[in-house]
Design an enzyme around this catalytic site. Structure first.
Site, PDB file in Angstrom:
ATOM      1  N   TYR A 160       5.924   3.138 -34.434  1.00  0.00           N
ATOM      2  CA  TYR A 160       6.309   4.019 -33.317  1.00  0.00           C
ATOM      3  C   TYR A 160       5.593   3.590 -32.028  1.00  0.00           C
ATOM      4  CZ  TYR A 160       7.919   7.157 -37.095  1.00  0.00           C
ATOM      5  OH  TYR A 160       8.518   7.697 -38.206  1.00  0.00           O
ATOM      6  N   LYS A 190       1.777   5.237 -41.093  1.00  0.00           N
ATOM      7  CA  LYS A 190       2.524   4.449 -42.094  1.00  0.00           C
ATOM      8  C   LYS A 190       2.336   2.959 -41.832  1.00  0.00           C
ATOM      9  CE  LYS A 190       6.008   8.043 -41.457  1.00  0.00           C
ATOM     10  NZ  LYS A 190       6.116   8.333 -40.017  1.00  0.00           N
ATOM     11  N   HIS A 224       5.998   2.570 -45.280  1.00  0.00           N
ATOM     12  CA  HIS A 224       7.087   3.088 -44.443  1.00  0.00           C
ATOM     13  C   HIS A 224       8.473   2.898 -45.074  1.00  0.00           C
ATOM     14  CE1 HIS A 224       7.886   4.086 -39.961  1.00  0.00           C
ATOM     15  NE2 HIS A 224       8.844   4.565 -40.707  1.00  0.00           N
TER      16      HIS A 224
HETATM   17  N1  LIG Z   1       9.734   7.607 -42.576  1.00  0.00           N
HETATM   18  C1  LIG Z   1      10.732   7.254 -41.820  1.00  0.00           C
HETATM   19  O1  LIG Z   1      11.376   6.211 -42.008  1.00  0.00           O
HETATM   20  C2  LIG Z   1      11.135   8.129 -40.685  1.00  0.00           C
HETATM   21  C3  LIG Z   1      12.350   7.908 -40.028  1.00  0.00           C
HETATM   22  C4  LIG Z   1      12.692   8.758 -38.978  1.00  0.00           C
HETATM   23  C5  LIG Z   1      11.826   9.781 -38.623  1.00  0.00           C
HETATM   24  N2  LIG Z   1      10.634   9.961 -39.266  1.00  0.00           N
HETATM   25  C6  LIG Z   1       9.691  11.045 -38.886  1.00  0.00           C
HETATM   26  O2  LIG Z   1      10.399  12.290 -38.939  1.00  0.00           O
HETATM   27  C7  LIG Z   1      10.326  12.915 -37.661  1.00  0.00           C
HETATM   28  C8  LIG Z   1      11.576  13.753 -37.413  1.00  0.00           C
HETATM   29  O3  LIG Z   1      12.732  12.980 -37.488  1.00  0.00           O
HETATM   30  P1  LIG Z   1      13.535  12.449 -36.205  1.00  0.00           P
HETATM   31  O4  LIG Z   1      12.627  12.421 -35.033  1.00  0.00           O
HETATM   32  O5  LIG Z   1      14.181  11.195 -36.587  1.00  0.00           O
HETATM   33  O6  LIG Z   1      14.696  13.498 -35.989  1.00  0.00           O
HETATM   34  P2  LIG Z   1      14.837  15.106 -35.912  1.00  0.00           P
HETATM   35  O7  LIG Z   1      13.513  15.761 -35.902  1.00  0.00           O
HETATM   36  O8  LIG Z   1      15.832  15.470 -36.945  1.00  0.00           O
HETATM   37  O9  LIG Z   1      15.566  15.296 -34.519  1.00  0.00           O
HETATM   38  C9  LIG Z   1      14.935  15.044 -33.301  1.00  0.00           C
HETATM   39  C10 LIG Z   1      15.959  15.312 -32.191  1.00  0.00           C
HETATM   40  O10 LIG Z   1      16.310  16.699 -32.177  1.00  0.00           O
HETATM   41  C11 LIG Z   1      16.050  17.241 -30.879  1.00  0.00           C
HETATM   42  N3  LIG Z   1      15.524  18.606 -31.086  1.00  0.00           N
HETATM   43  C12 LIG Z   1      14.343  18.947 -31.646  1.00  0.00           C
HETATM   44  N4  LIG Z   1      14.209  20.275 -31.717  1.00  0.00           N
HETATM   45  C13 LIG Z   1      15.335  20.805 -31.171  1.00  0.00           C
HETATM   46  C14 LIG Z   1      15.782  22.127 -30.937  1.00  0.00           C
HETATM   47  N5  LIG Z   1      15.029  23.168 -31.302  1.00  0.00           N
HETATM   48  N6  LIG Z   1      17.001  22.306 -30.330  1.00  0.00           N
HETATM   49  C15 LIG Z   1      17.768  21.244 -29.965  1.00  0.00           C
HETATM   50  N7  LIG Z   1      17.382  19.962 -30.169  1.00  0.00           N
HETATM   51  C16 LIG Z   1      16.182  19.746 -30.769  1.00  0.00           C
HETATM   52  C17 LIG Z   1      15.043  16.323 -30.229  1.00  0.00           C
HETATM   53  O11 LIG Z   1      15.203  16.332 -28.829  1.00  0.00           O
HETATM   54  P3  LIG Z   1      13.997  16.328 -27.750  1.00  0.00           P
HETATM   55  O12 LIG Z   1      12.860  15.520 -28.299  1.00  0.00           O
HETATM   56  O13 LIG Z   1      14.621  15.683 -26.556  1.00  0.00           O
HETATM   57  O14 LIG Z   1      13.624  17.762 -27.504  1.00  0.00           O
HETATM   58  C18 LIG Z   1      15.448  14.986 -30.805  1.00  0.00           C
HETATM   59  O15 LIG Z   1      16.535  14.450 -30.089  1.00  0.00           O
HETATM   60  C19 LIG Z   1      10.157  11.731 -36.722  1.00  0.00           C
HETATM   61  O16 LIG Z   1       9.783  12.092 -35.418  1.00  0.00           O
HETATM   62  C20 LIG Z   1       9.161  10.905 -37.468  1.00  0.00           C
HETATM   63  O17 LIG Z   1       7.862  11.412 -37.327  1.00  0.00           O
HETATM   64  C21 LIG Z   1      10.293   9.147 -40.300  1.00  0.00           C
END
Ligand SMILES: NC(=O)c1ccc[n+]([C@@H]2O[C@H](COP(=O)([O-])OP(=O)(O)OC[C@H]3O[C@@H](n4cnc5c(N)ncnc54)[C@H](OP(=O)(O)O)[C@@H]3O)[C@@H](O)[C@H]2O)c1
Length: 274
Positions: free
Chosen positions: A53, A78, A111
């Site tokens: 990240y 990770k 990861h």
């Molecule tokens: N292990 C892996 O391979 C892997 C892969 C992906 C992610 N991750 C981890 O999981 C975490 C979460 O997953 P993700 O970031 O991919 O996706 P997510 O949390 O499902 O979605 C994030 C998106 O949703 C928006 N959002 C958040 N809260 C909201 C709300 N209350 N209302 C409307 N929109 C909202 C955010 O916008 P804004 O930020 O613009 O508010 C952003 O665009 C990551 O940040 C990371 O730490 C791990």
């Protein structure tokens, strides 16, 4: 589950807060610093980052600036794919610690599954035995990846962090994780923004007088899955933690289960090119 302080007790007794704060795609520097500081100010005590990240320095700075004692925070990072292998993982771990301005991690994950998983896992076991990390786990491990790792792992992973949401609830992975006492953790709990288009989620949000995001995250908790929504928007960071004052009925949990179409928003771990 009644408040944000509640934790899953991992197989080794370590406490992992059910709700954490994701930082994927949060830019290094001021943006990540402000977001993590806001999350900590509001009461989140679990922060998820990763070497790839490229925001570990900002996460570390935010933790320092927040003045929340380090031991009150569950900090996760990770090891990236290109650092897999025994020696390179040990080195990558030191780099992450340095950037995060800490001398231990609460959880360190592989990861993505790769050919060198077993060597990488040995390094994680070593770090765990040395007390440099409180818990170790994997991410994006499918059934066959877990089975292969378990063939000769000395320590069973404590966590598997995978894509998990109503359209992709990972039933098979959930079963094997339960069997081995591996805590399942959801990434992309809001389908990286796509969950807001699902009519049933909207209907339930209206019914419970909550937002779609809160329904999705509460569903994770009731499924027994740790969840780490990401947002850089202060109102949303706050919104996403207000999920401890209501309960989705059994009937509505069953309706959400009907949304399972086995479709990912992210890549299939068997076919990653990175
Ligand atoms: N292990 C892996 O391979 C892997 C892969 C992906 C992610 N991750 C981890 O999981 C975490 C979460 O997953 P993700 O970031 O991919 O996706 P997510 O949390 O499902 O979605 C994030 C998106 O949703 C928006 N959002 C958040 N809260 C909201 C709300 N209350 N209302 C409307 N929109 C909202 C955010 O916008 P804004 O930020 O613009 O508010 C952003 O665009 C990551 O940040 C990371 O730490 C791990």
């Amino acid at each position: 589950m009644k408040n944000i302080k509640e934790c899953s007790i991992l197989s080794n007794g370590v406490k992992m807060p059910w709700l954490g704060f994701g930082t994927f795609k949060v830019p290094e520097g001021k943006v990540v610093e402000e977001a993590v500081k806001e999350a900590l100010r509001l009461g989140y005590r679990h922060i998820d980052t990763a070497a790839i990240y490229k925001n570990e320095e900002g996460v570390g700075q935010a933790i320092k600036d927040s003045r929340v004692p380090r031991e009150e925070i569950f900090l996760v990072s990770k090891v990236w794919n290109t650092d897999q292998g025994y020696e390179s993982t040990l080195k990558a771990f030191e780099t992450s610690l340095k950037k995060l301005q800490t001398d231990y991690l609460d959880l360190y994950l592989i990861h993505w599954p790769k050919a060198l998983n077993k060597e990488t896992w040995k390094a994680l076991e070593e770090l765990y035995k040395e007390g440099r990390v409180k818990a170790i786990g994997v991410s994006n491990f499918k059934l066959h990846n877990l089975e292969e790792l378990l063939e000769d792992a000395e320590i069973i992973p404590m966590v598997n962090q995978v894509e998990f949401h109503p359209q992709f609830p990972q039933t098979e992975i959930m079963e094997i994780c339960k069997k081995h006492n591996i805590q399942l953790e959801a990434w992309g709990p809001l389908m990286q923004g796509k969950i807001f288009e699902i009519p049933l989620m909207r209907e339930l949000a209206e019914k419970y007088n909550k937002t779609i995001s809160q329904i999705a995250l509460r569903w994770d908790l009731q499924m027994g899955v740790v969840t780490i929504p990401k947002s850089i928007t202060p109102e949303r960071i706050k919104e996403n933690m207000n999920i401890f004052d209501f309960e989705i009925s059994k009937e509505d949990m069953d309706r959400i289960a009907q949304l399972n179409i086995g479709e990912r928003v992210g890549p299939d771990p068997d076919h990653i090119t990175f």
